[in-house]
Each structure stands twice: as structure tokens, then as C-alpha cells.
Design an enzyme around this catalytic site. Structure first.
Site, PDB file in Angstrom:
ATOM      1  CG  ASP A   1      30.492  62.127  47.354  1.00 41.74           C
ATOM      2  OD1 ASP A   1      30.395  61.380  46.427  1.00 41.74           O
ATOM      3  OD2 ASP A   1      30.511  61.844  48.533  1.00 41.74           O
TER       4      ASP A   1
ATOM      5  CG  ASP B   1      26.288  57.255  46.723  1.00 46.51           C
ATOM      6  OD1 ASP B   1      25.557  56.946  46.087  1.00 46.51           O
ATOM      7  OD2 ASP B   1      26.407  58.482  46.841  1.00 46.51           O
TER       8      ASP B   1
ATOM      9  CG  ASP C   1      35.435  41.893  50.557  1.00 49.85           C
ATOM     10  OD1 ASP C   1      36.291  41.274  50.993  1.00 49.85           O
ATOM     11  OD2 ASP C   1      35.396  42.292  48.959  1.00 49.85           O
TER      12      ASP C   1
ATOM     13  CG  ASP D   1      41.020  40.708  51.606  1.00 54.13           C
ATOM     14  OD1 ASP D   1      40.838  40.937  50.440  1.00 54.13           O
ATOM     15  OD2 ASP D   1      41.843  41.217  52.166  1.00 54.13           O
TER      16      ASP D   1
ATOM     17  CD  GLU E   1      42.156  37.886  47.379  1.00 54.61           C
ATOM     18  OE1 GLU E   1      42.328  38.644  46.544  1.00 54.61           O
ATOM     19  OE2 GLU E   1      42.191  38.259  48.509  1.00 54.61           O
TER      20      GLU E   1
ATOM     21  CG  HIS F   1      38.688  44.919  44.004  1.00 54.87           C
ATOM     22  ND1 HIS F   1      38.318  43.529  44.173  1.00 54.87           N
ATOM     23  CD2 HIS F   1      39.515  45.124  44.823  1.00 54.87           C
ATOM     24  CE1 HIS F   1      38.731  42.870  45.257  1.00 54.87           C
ATOM     25  NE2 HIS F   1      39.637  43.899  45.748  1.00 54.87           N
ATOM     26  CG  ASP F   2      42.851  43.016  44.082  1.00 57.58           C
ATOM     27  OD1 ASP F   2      42.423  44.241  44.382  1.00 57.58           O
ATOM     28  OD2 ASP F   2      42.317  42.240  44.713  1.00 57.58           O
TER      29      ASP F   2
HETATM   30  O1  TEU Z   1      44.021  40.911  47.597  1.00 57.65           O
HETATM   31  C1  TEU Z   1      44.974  40.273  47.865  1.00 57.65           C
HETATM   32  C2  TEU Z   1      46.040  39.994  47.005  1.00 57.65           C
HETATM   33  O2  TEU Z   1      46.830  39.095  47.033  1.00 57.65           O
HETATM   34  C3  TEU Z   1      46.311  41.149  46.435  1.00 57.65           C
HETATM   35  O3  TEU Z   1      47.034  42.078  47.097  1.00 57.65           O
HETATM   36  C4  TEU Z   1      47.129  40.797  44.982  1.00 57.65           C
HETATM   37  O4  TEU Z   1      48.393  40.279  45.434  1.00 57.65           O
HETATM   38  C5  TEU Z   1      47.280  42.101  44.389  1.00 57.65           C
HETATM   39  O5  TEU Z   1      46.110  42.993  44.379  1.00 57.65           O
HETATM   40  C6  TEU Z   1      47.576  41.834  42.961  1.00 57.65           C
HETATM   41  O6  TEU Z   1      47.856  42.693  42.450  1.00 57.65           O
HETATM   42  C7  TEU Z   1      42.935  41.519  48.666  1.00 57.65           C
HETATM   43  C8  TEU Z   1      41.944  42.426  48.075  1.00 57.65           C
HETATM   44  O7  TEU Z   1      41.341  42.128  47.216  1.00 57.65           O
HETATM   45  C9  TEU Z   1      42.884  43.579  47.687  1.00 57.65           C
HETATM   46  O8  TEU Z   1      42.110  44.675  46.954  1.00 57.65           O
HETATM   47  C10 TEU Z   1      43.572  44.256  48.897  1.00 57.65           C
HETATM   48  O9  TEU Z   1      44.197  45.148  48.525  1.00 57.65           O
HETATM   49  C11 TEU Z   1      44.337  43.022  49.698  1.00 57.65           C
HETATM   50  O10 TEU Z   1      43.668  41.853  49.903  1.00 57.65           O
HETATM   51  C12 TEU Z   1      44.659  43.545  51.105  1.00 57.65           C
HETATM   52  O11 TEU Z   1      43.239  43.440  51.792  1.00 57.65           O
END
Ligand code: TEU
Length: 544
Positions: free
Chosen positions: A24, A28, A97, A199, A252, A321-322
């Protein structure tokens, strides 16, 4: 005696982009199970899974609509139990998470809270607006740009949301909310998971909703960052729950200093085991992440040193992932393999718990975006539109988001050089990087000179080496361009050399030792210079 989490290399999975088993286009749980042998073979000892819970995907799982269920796109609770079992059979631990700062606006609690008389009203922060209700209740601004409040047309009131408008903040000073969270923690720990990545944990408690001081970004921060209420809650979760299950926690923690991190992790305080700090991810930023400056390696070395010395239990990471991909950020795409291996050496040789992000082990790079519709991330869109509203030219905004978008990290993992990089047989939810024809797991597996095999070798070395797992850290200063440090226990000393520049750098001294590893073909046992992006480890025989 080390705890299990001090001994292992962690690997972060962003499930949506990891491996799709049913065509899809969305990764997963069964896909993850199918790659457990790969992960075991890589030497990984624990996985952090980005959210798998039910979610309408405004922020791809970080907006949860049911904590006690699995997002059907990823599978079922049964699949999740299978994953746990299969991972544990291979001696791989799993942490989930935990997103408790906010829920989705589609969570039952929030839906019910829209009714002013509901007992759920106080699960969130509902307030009257100012200026006759037309303006937000205070001047706070969101992590994703713009005001941190959203107006609900129906009731005319506003709700707080530090992230997207579909992520209303939970009111953690309400004991009922705290009890709900404890239920969630117990639910997954009873199932057998090994811990949580928590988080934005240092912003979960709002002490007051007064206006924030005038700052360029994140107005209001002083009312919710590192508050006493947050410490109190973590202590409660930890003593009542985490410690009873011997669960590992990594928080985090945005914008923390080493002191604030110590306040969360000192063992006597019973709050968290470790944190992800961000200072080293800010070394190429001016003011906020969207304004990049040229990367200067010494800033990274200095920041890492500060944290190595400043905190008892560090985590070490260069990607998640950010964040954009590290190879083109702290390394160089011109020296792709060498610089990815240099970063790998740093990651696995610094003191602390190393976290590898999926795809990092094959040197995946940022995506060559060419249209706004390529972006799926809510943050990229809101920042782009916010910048445009402020009158920032299109071209500049485009440059800012392409370089910094979180989607850079979220393109599907490149398993093969074939169709869709072997990630899916369908249409991938986010475009696959066209460089997958060359950069992929299949091509690198078994190829001695590959980045993947370098990771594999070094992870295995670290897994069996007490000096890297527990040794003290000491930086040996040579010059601004290279990072040299020792790791030492009573049993011996390793010296690590890393050059994150594209030039040969001379060292002040000649270092000799027994060669352990290096990213150039001729692994040397003495160093008086480092070639471009050279990294090496020797067992020290002392300076000469
Ligand atoms: O990230 C927290 C966070 O501070 C991020 O939003 C950061 O400022 C930004 O990604 C920088 O580009 C956590 C998670 O890792 C993120 O994926 C989520 O979007 C966020 O919290 C809200 O849950």
C-alpha cells in the site's frame, strides 16, 4: 555493572518509511519483522519505534487519536505483539515513542472536550480569546511557527497547541490526565516493551498561561520549559512505573543546557535515564533551524565535548526523523563514503548510547525536492507559508525548506536498486530518492569497502569492547579541524581521530598505537596527519 541500555547500540525506525509488506506504499509492522535479521546482523541491540498508534497523520503519528490501538496502516495489535516476540527472540529490545504533550484533535478526549460542560474540558487548555474573543488568549508561538492557539468556531473559545492545530496540548496539571497516561504506560509495559522515548518531555507542564517575554521564536517558553511540575510528574511516572518494570527512558528535551539535562537524569532524582539534547544539531544554524549557516567542524567538536564532559549518561546521535541527513550536513556528498564512515566512527566511539537512524548506515542523503507538493510534512508547509506571509521571497523560502525539511529523513529506506528501492511494490507515500539505484542495502551488503559494512564492523567491535562502552572521555586538542579524543578504562586506552574537513590536516604530535579501524584502505598505526575525512581508532601506545 552496566544496565542493558548502556551496552547496546540503538536503531531508530520511522515505521512509515521503513519497509512495506503489503504494497500500500506505507511501511508496516510486518515489514519491520521481515528486517529483524538484517538489524540483528548489523549488530543493533535495541529499536526505538516512532509512533505506531492510531493517528489521522497530521504529524504522522505524533498526533495520536488512540494510544491503546495500532494504526491500521501499520497492522494490528497482534502484529505488534509478534514484532515484540520476534525481536526479543533475537535479543533485540524495543522502546516505543511516548507522546503525551498533546493528542490528536480526533482523540475521543478532545472531541468530548469541545463541549464546555464535559468532564474532558479540563483535559486540555480551553480559554477565552482576547479582544472580544478574536485574538489568542496569550502571545505564545508554536514550534511550527505562528500563534500557539487555535480558535474553535463552535464554542468561540481557543485551545493551546504548541505544535500543529491538530495537536491540542494536554493539561498535565489535571490528575485525571496523569492517571490516563499511567494506564497507557502500564498497558505497553505489561505487554513487554522495554522502555520509552518521551516526546518533547521537558515542555509538558505549563506553569502559567501568562504572556511570554519578547523573543524571536517560541514566545512563552519560560512558562512551560523545564518546569518544576514536569520534574514532579517524571518522578511520579518513574518511581511508580518505569522503575518497577526496569524500563529504559530517553527524553527528547528541546533547548536544554547540560545542567537542565542533569536535573532530569541524575540517578538520585528518579526521573529519566537519558535525554536527547539538541545543541550539537544547532551548530550549523543561525537563530532557528531554517536559517542554515556554513558548517564549521570545530563547532560540532566543541559542542560534543561540552556534552561529553557535562553529562553522566549521554546519547549520541546525528540523525533522526526530524533532521536532514547527516552525510551532506556534517560530511560531504563529494566524499560520501569517507565522510559517512567518519561520522560513524564518531557516533560509535563517543561516550554514551549511540542511536543510528534508519538509512544512516548506508549513507542515505537529502532528497532533491523540486515542487512544494513533494513535501508531506506539516512543518515544511506551515513554515513555508508563514515565511511567505512575512514577505520572505519564494526563492529563499524554497531554499530554507529544501535544506531543512524533515521529509529529507523520511524518504523510504533504500533496500535495493530496483523499483521503489525495494521499499514497496505499490506507490510509496513519499517519493524515493532517485539515488537509490546506487545507494542501497543490497549493493552494500558484503561489499567490504561499503559504508554498511563499516557500520557493521564498528558496531560489532563496540559491542565487544568495554573501553568504548564505559571508558572515560578526554579530548586531545590538536587543531580546529580535527577531533581527537581518548577513551580509557583501567584496562587500556583507545585514541580516536576524526577529520571532518576535505583537506589533509597535520597533527601537533605523532600518535602511535595498534591499528583498530579506519576509513581509508591502508589502516595505519601511526598518525601525524589526517587525510580528508579520515577517521581512525588506535589502541594507544602513547605519544612520541
Ligand atoms: O519533536 C519536537 C520538536 O521540537 C520538533 O518539532 C522540532 O522543533 C522540529 O522537528 C525541528 O524541525 C517531536 C517529534 O520528534 C516530532 O516529530 C513531532 O512533530 C513533535 O515532537 C510533536 O510531537
Amino acid at each position: 555493572m552496566n544496565k542493558w541500555w548502556q551496552e547496546r547500540v540503538f536503531y531508530q525506525i520511522y515505521p512509515r518509511s521503513f519497509c512495506d509488506s503489503d504494497g500500500d506504499g506505507i511501511g508496516d509492522i510486518k515489514g519491520i519483522i521481515s528486517k529483524l535479521d538484517y538489524l540483528k546482523n548489523l549488530g543493533v541491540g535495541a529499536l526505538w519505534l516512532s509512533p505506531l498508534y492510531r493517528s489521522p497523520n497530521d504529524d504522522y503519528g505524533y498526533d495520536i487519536s488512540d494510544y491503546l490501538d495500532i494504526n491500521p496502516e501499520y497492522g494490528t495489535m497482534r502484529d505488534f505483539e509478534d514484532l515484540l516476540k520476534e525481536a526479543h527472540m533475537r535479543d533485540i529490545k524495543i522502546i516505543m515513542d511516548l507522546v503525551i504533550n498533546h493528542t490528536s484533535d480526533e482523540h475521543e478526549w478532545f472531541k468530548k472536550s469541545r463541549d464546555k460542560d464535559s468532564q474532558y474540558r479540563d483535559y486540555y487548555f480551553w480559554r477565552q480569546g482576547r479582544g472580544g474573543g478574536k485574538k489568542p488568549p496569550n502571545n505564545w508561538t508554536s514550534f511550527f511557527s505562528g500563534p500557539a492557539w487555535q480558535r474553535d468556531e463552535e464554542s468561540g473559545e481557543w485551545y493551546l497547541r504548541l505544535f500543529s492545530k491538530k495537536q491540542p496540548d494536554l493539561n498535565l496539571s489535571n490528575p485525571k490526565v496523569v492517571e490516563e497516561i499511567k494506564k497507557i504506560l502500564r498497558f505497553y509495559l505489561d505487554m513487554g516493551i522495554d522502555g520509552f522515548r518521551c516526546d518533547v518531555i521537558n515542555v509538558i507542564y505549563k506553569t502559567s498561561l501568562l504572556d511570554g517575554k519578547n523573543r524571536f521564536v517560541l514566545k512563552g517558553l519560560e512558562h512551560y520549559h523545564s518546569q518544576e511540575g514536569c520534574h514532579r510528574l517524571l518522578k511520579e511516572f518513574s518511581t511508580e512505573i518505569f522503575e518497577k518494570y526496569d524500563a529504559f527512558t530517553v527524553g527528547e528535551t528541546v533547548l536544554v543546557s547540560p545542567q537542565q539535562a542533569r536535573d532530569l537524569t541524575d540517578t538520585g532524582r528518579h526521573e529519566l535515564n537519558s535525554v536527547f539534547s539538541f545543541e550539537h544539531m544547532e551548530v550549523d544554524q543561525w537563530l532557528v533551524k531554517w536559517f542554515k549557516t556554513k558548517f564549521k567542524p570545530h563547532k560540532l567538536y566543541d559542542t560534543l565535548t561540552k556534552w561529553q564532559n557535562g553529562l553522566e549518561t549521554n546519547t549520541v546521535y546525528f540523525e533522526n526523523h526530524d533532521q536532514p541527513r547527516s552525510v551532506g550536513r556534517f560530511g560531504s556528498l563529494e566524499y560520501r563514503d569517507l565522510s559517512a564512515k567518519a561520522l560513524c566512527t564518531l557516533l560509535l566511539c563517543l561516550r554514551g548510547i549511540p542511536f543510528i537512524y534508519q538509512g544512516q548506515e548506508i549513507a542515505m542523503a537529502n532528497y532533491p525536492f523540486d515542487d512544494l507538493t513533494d513535501f508531506k510534512d506539516t512543518e515544511s508547509h506551515s513554515v513555508y507559508h508563514f515565511g511567505r506571509k512575512l514577505g520572505i521571497p519564494k526563492k529563499l523560502m524554497w531554499k530554507l525548506i529544501t535544506k531543512t525539511s524533515r521529509d529529507n529523513a523520511r524518504t523510504p529506506v533504500q533496500w535495493t536498486g530496483g523499483k521503489n528501492a525495494g521499499f514497496t511494490s505499490g506507490t510509496p507515500w513519499l517519493k524515493v530518492n532517485p539515488d537509490h539505484t546506487e545507494i542501497n542495502v543490497e549493493a552494500q551488503s558484503g561489499l567490504k569497502s561499503s559504508v554498511l559494512e563499516y557500520y557493521r564492523g564498528l558496531i560489532r567491535f563496540r559491542n565487544g569492547n568495554d573501553i568504548l562502552k564505559s571508558g572515560a572521555f578526554k579530548r586531545i586538542y590538536d587543531n580546529k579541524s580535527v577531533f581527537c579524543f581518548e577513551r580509557e578504562t583501567l584496562e587500556g586506552k583507545l585514541v580516536v581521530f576524526v577529520n571532518l574537513t576535505n583537506k589533509t590536516q597535520r597533527l601537533k604530535n605523532l600518535y602511535r598505537g595498534e591499528a583498530i579501524a579506519g576509513n581509508y584502505d591502508d589502516i595505519k598505526n601511526k598518525f601525524d596527519e589526517l587525510r580528508p575525512y579520515e577517521a581512525a581508532i588506535i589502541k594507544s601506545l602513547g605519544k612520541q
